[in-house]
Design a protein around this motif. Structure first.
Motif, mmCIF file in Angstrom:
data_model
loop_
_atom_site.group_PDB
_atom_site.id
_atom_site.type_symbol
_atom_site.label_atom_id
_atom_site.label_comp_id
_atom_site.label_asym_id
_atom_site.label_seq_id
_atom_site.Cartn_x
_atom_site.Cartn_y
_atom_site.Cartn_z
ATOM 1 N N ASN A 29 0.822 -1.212 0.000
ATOM 2 C CA ASN A 29 0.000 0.000 0.000
ATOM 3 C C ASN A 29 0.858 1.266 0.000
ATOM 4 N N LEU A 30 1.973 1.215 0.709
ATOM 5 C CA LEU A 30 2.872 2.370 0.715
ATOM 6 C C LEU A 30 3.500 2.545 -0.662
ATOM 7 N N GLY A 31 3.781 1.423 -1.323
ATOM 8 C CA GLY A 31 4.287 1.488 -2.700
ATOM 9 C C GLY A 31 3.300 2.208 -3.601
ATOM 10 N N ILE A 32 2.016 1.928 -3.417
ATOM 11 C CA ILE A 32 0.980 2.593 -4.218
ATOM 12 C C ILE A 32 1.002 4.096 -3.964
ATOM 13 N N CYS A 33 1.159 4.468 -2.688
ATOM 14 C CA CYS A 33 1.207 5.900 -2.356
ATOM 15 C C CYS A 33 2.354 6.589 -3.091
ATOM 16 N N TYR A 34 3.532 5.953 -3.068
ATOM 17 C CA TYR A 34 4.690 6.552 -3.736
ATOM 18 C C TYR A 34 4.527 6.548 -5.254
ATOM 19 N N GLN A 35 3.964 5.501 -5.795
ATOM 20 C CA GLN A 35 3.787 5.430 -7.247
ATOM 21 C C GLN A 35 2.834 6.516 -7.745
ATOM 22 N N ARG A 38 11.186 4.611 -4.665
ATOM 23 C CA ARG A 38 10.672 4.225 -3.349
ATOM 24 C C ARG A 38 9.488 3.265 -3.501
ATOM 25 N N ALA A 39 8.652 3.521 -4.499
ATOM 26 C CA ALA A 39 7.516 2.631 -4.747
ATOM 27 C C ALA A 39 8.021 1.223 -5.036
ATOM 28 N N ALA A 40 9.004 1.132 -5.924
ATOM 29 C CA ALA A 40 9.562 -0.174 -6.287
ATOM 30 C C ALA A 40 10.198 -0.856 -5.081
ATOM 31 N N GLU A 41 10.851 -0.065 -4.246
ATOM 32 C CA GLU A 41 11.494 -0.603 -3.040
ATOM 33 C C GLU A 41 10.487 -1.315 -2.151
ATOM 34 N N PHE A 42 9.333 -0.674 -1.932
ATOM 35 C CA PHE A 42 8.333 -1.284 -1.051
ATOM 36 C C PHE A 42 7.583 -2.417 -1.735
ATOM 37 N N TYR A 43 7.349 -2.281 -3.045
ATOM 38 C CA TYR A 43 6.722 -3.385 -3.766
ATOM 39 C C TYR A 43 7.604 -4.637 -3.683
ATOM 40 N N LYS A 44 8.909 -4.447 -3.826
ATOM 41 C CA LYS A 44 9.836 -5.583 -3.761
ATOM 42 C C LYS A 44 9.800 -6.255 -2.393
ATOM 43 N N GLU A 75 1.149 -11.468 -4.238
ATOM 44 C CA GLU A 75 1.043 -11.431 -5.698
ATOM 45 C C GLU A 75 0.692 -10.039 -6.213
ATOM 46 N N ASP A 76 -0.170 -9.327 -5.479
ATOM 47 C CA ASP A 76 -0.552 -7.978 -5.912
ATOM 48 C C ASP A 76 0.673 -7.072 -6.001
ATOM 49 N N ALA A 77 1.605 -7.270 -5.093
ATOM 50 C CA ALA A 77 2.814 -6.446 -5.095
ATOM 51 C C ALA A 77 3.662 -6.740 -6.327
ATOM 52 N N LYS A 78 3.719 -7.993 -6.723
ATOM 53 C CA LYS A 78 4.481 -8.362 -7.926
ATOM 54 C C LYS A 78 3.885 -7.689 -9.154
ATOM 55 N N LYS A 79 2.560 -7.709 -9.245
ATOM 56 C CA LYS A 79 1.886 -7.066 -10.378
ATOM 57 C C LYS A 79 2.090 -5.553 -10.337
ATOM 58 N N ASN A 80 1.995 -4.982 -9.132
ATOM 59 C CA ASN A 80 2.176 -3.538 -8.996
ATOM 60 C C ASN A 80 3.594 -3.110 -9.345
ATOM 61 N N LEU A 81 4.563 -3.962 -9.037
ATOM 62 C CA LEU A 81 5.959 -3.647 -9.356
ATOM 63 C C LEU A 81 6.145 -3.536 -10.865
ATOM 64 N N ASP A 82 5.557 -4.465 -11.609
ATOM 65 C CA ASP A 82 5.647 -4.409 -13.076
ATOM 66 C C ASP A 82 4.990 -3.140 -13.610
ATOM 67 N N LYS A 83 3.816 -2.814 -13.073
ATOM 68 C CA LYS A 83 3.105 -1.603 -13.511
ATOM 69 C C LYS A 83 3.910 -0.348 -13.181
ATOM 70 N N CYS A 84 4.560 -0.386 -12.011
ATOM 71 C CA CYS A 84 5.359 0.760 -11.578
ATOM 72 C C CYS A 84 6.519 1.008 -12.536
ATOM 73 N N LYS A 89 6.715 0.160 -15.668
ATOM 74 C CA LYS A 89 6.217 0.633 -16.961
ATOM 75 C C LYS A 89 5.827 2.103 -16.892
ATOM 76 N N GLN A 90 5.139 2.481 -15.823
ATOM 77 C CA GLN A 90 4.749 3.882 -15.670
ATOM 78 C C GLN A 90 5.981 4.776 -15.548
ATOM 79 N N ALA A 91 6.961 4.318 -14.782
ATOM 80 C CA ALA A 91 8.186 5.095 -14.593
ATOM 81 C C ALA A 91 8.877 5.325 -15.929
ATOM 82 N N ALA A 92 8.979 4.253 -16.726
ATOM 83 C CA ALA A 92 9.642 4.374 -18.029
ATOM 84 C C ALA A 92 8.928 5.375 -18.921
ATOM 85 N N GLU A 93 7.598 5.369 -18.881
ATOM 86 C CA GLU A 93 6.813 6.312 -19.699
ATOM 87 C C GLU A 93 7.052 7.751 -19.257
#
Length: 417
Positions: A92-98, A109-115, A123-132, A134-138
């Motif tokens: 959830n903290l990863g979501i806040c940072y993302q 920081r988002a990736a750090e907490f997702y990891k 599993e939700d964290a693994k999916k969120n890490l991938d999304k993070c 992709k969003q970061a790269a964009e």
């Protein structure tokens, strides 16, 4: 548990009971639903440090359930819970940072907490890490196209690691080059790494050293350490132990653990500085306290041998174990020795064999030999001459003299394989 009993425990300060009572009031289970009372008990439990209550409270502030929506407070409570290892709070903290809710948007920081959360199996964290990623790269792509050096560097790192984009070392090198030409230290260091490893560009240690020095002169500790290594090994520059030690020291003084360990090695060997075991041990300890396995191993040796510190086998074993638990093979072997001979720990042949095997599986010849001895003598493992020979052969293939002698002794003995 009876609600009245739960109420009594909660009022006596039992944090777990307070959380259960909060959930009971929130859901109306066993008591009349009362959101205000639920929030009050969530607060009491969370204030006592209950990680689950902190996570629940963060969620209530995030969604505005029972309280006015407040992302800052949500992030604060998630943080308190996350640092205690709660995988839901970490996610959830990863979501806040993302999303930049309650905190400044920070994909790292988002990736750090997702990891952290994903490593615990969420599993939700693994999916969120991938999304993070992709969003970061964009986001980085848009800023990089405008010539932003930081974005170019971050996007280059995405390409170098395949995070959010397909891995492409050549594209990474191009982006690092653009930022490096603008004088951006992190990009200069990364470009140096590219030349050092031959990733995205032709391998060229001389060019690597040039870029490392540009970043090092700006005070980047990682680059200072890398430049120290260039002088230490003579990679792209004339070997110069004094310059190596000087650069290691600059990075070490900034608290960079790898450099602290490397500077300790300089003192241990007397390369670039006057040999001084006490200073070597002191620098090893600074790095070891930061969790660097190699430094923990080196510090263990100091205590084992009494180099620069008072000899203390228990302290040696403790440091070996810290490194061994991180998978550091040499430390695993040395810890095996400690258990075999009861140095600093209670003698335990089974544990000795277990640690020898971990190191042996990583190819440490000495561990392979010692594991062979364990099997030959049936110490800590079921006696097996076949297994003994198998491990002796692995060590002998690495020119480990004692293993070759053991094989010859077996061949000339009364038994054959």
């Amino acid at each position: 548990m009876d609600v009245n009993e739960l109420q009594k425990k909660a009022e006596q300060g039992d944090a777990a009971a307070q959380l259960k009572l909060a959930l009971a009031y929130e859901k109306g289970q066993g008591v009349a639903q009362d959101i205000a009372k639920a929030m009050a008990w969530f607060q009491k439990s969370a204030a006592q440090g209950n990680e689950n209550a902190q996570c629940y409270l963060g969620s209530r502030y995030y969604h505005g359930q029972g309280v006015a929506q407040d992302y800052e407070k949500a992030a604060e409570w998630y943080q308190k819970s996350a640092v205690q290892g709660n995988m839901y709070a970490q996610n959830n903290l990863g979501i806040c940072y993302q999303k930049g809710l309650g905190v400044a948007q920070d994909f790292d920081r988002a990736a750090e907490f997702y990891k952290k959360s994903a490593n615990q199996g969420l599993e939700d964290a693994k999916k969120n890490l991938d999304k993070c990623y992709k969003q970061a790269a964009e986001v980085y792509q848009k800023a990089a196209q405008q010539g932003d050096a930081d974005a170019q560097t971050r996007l280059g790192y995405c390409y170098a690691t395949g995070r959010g984009v397909a891995q492409d070392y050549a594209q990474a090198a191009i982006l690092f080059g653009k930022a490096a030409q603008q004088g951006y230290a992190a990009a200069q260091f990364n470009l140096g790494n590219g030349y050092s490893k031959g990733e995205g560009v032709a391998q060229d240690y001389a060019k690597a050293a040039v870029w490392y020095e540009k970043a090092a002169q700006q005070g980047l500790a990682e680059a200072q350490n890398a430049l120290g290594t260039c002088y230490d090994k003579g990679w792209g520059v004339k070997q110069d132990y004094s310059k190596a030690a000087a650069w290691y020291e600059k990075a070490a003084q900034q608290g960079f653990a790898v450099a602290q360990n490397n500077f300790g090695v300089c003192y241990k060997k007397g390369e670039g500085v006057a040999q001084d075991y006490a200073k070597a041990a002191a620098w090893y300890e600074k790095a070891a306290q930061q969790g660097l396995a190699e430094a923990q191993y080196n510090l263990g040796i100091c205590y084992d041998k009494g180099w620069g510190v008072a000899q203390n086998h228990a302290e040696a074993a403790a440091w070996y174990e810290k490194a061994a638990q991180q998978g550091y093979a040499k430390a695993q072997h040395n810890l095996g020795v400690c258990y075999e001979y009861g140095e600093g720990v209670t003698q335990d042949y089974a544990k000795a064999a277990a640690w020898y095997e971990k190191a042996a599986q990583q190819g440490v010849a000495e561990a392979q030999y010692h594991l062979g001895v364990c099997y030959e003598n049936g110490e800590g493992v079921t006696k097996s001459l076949n297994r003994a020979v198998e491990w002796y052969q692995k060590a002998a293939a690495q020119d480990y003299k004692e293993a070759s002698q053991a094989l010859l002794r077996i061949k000339l003995g009364d038994y054959y394989i």
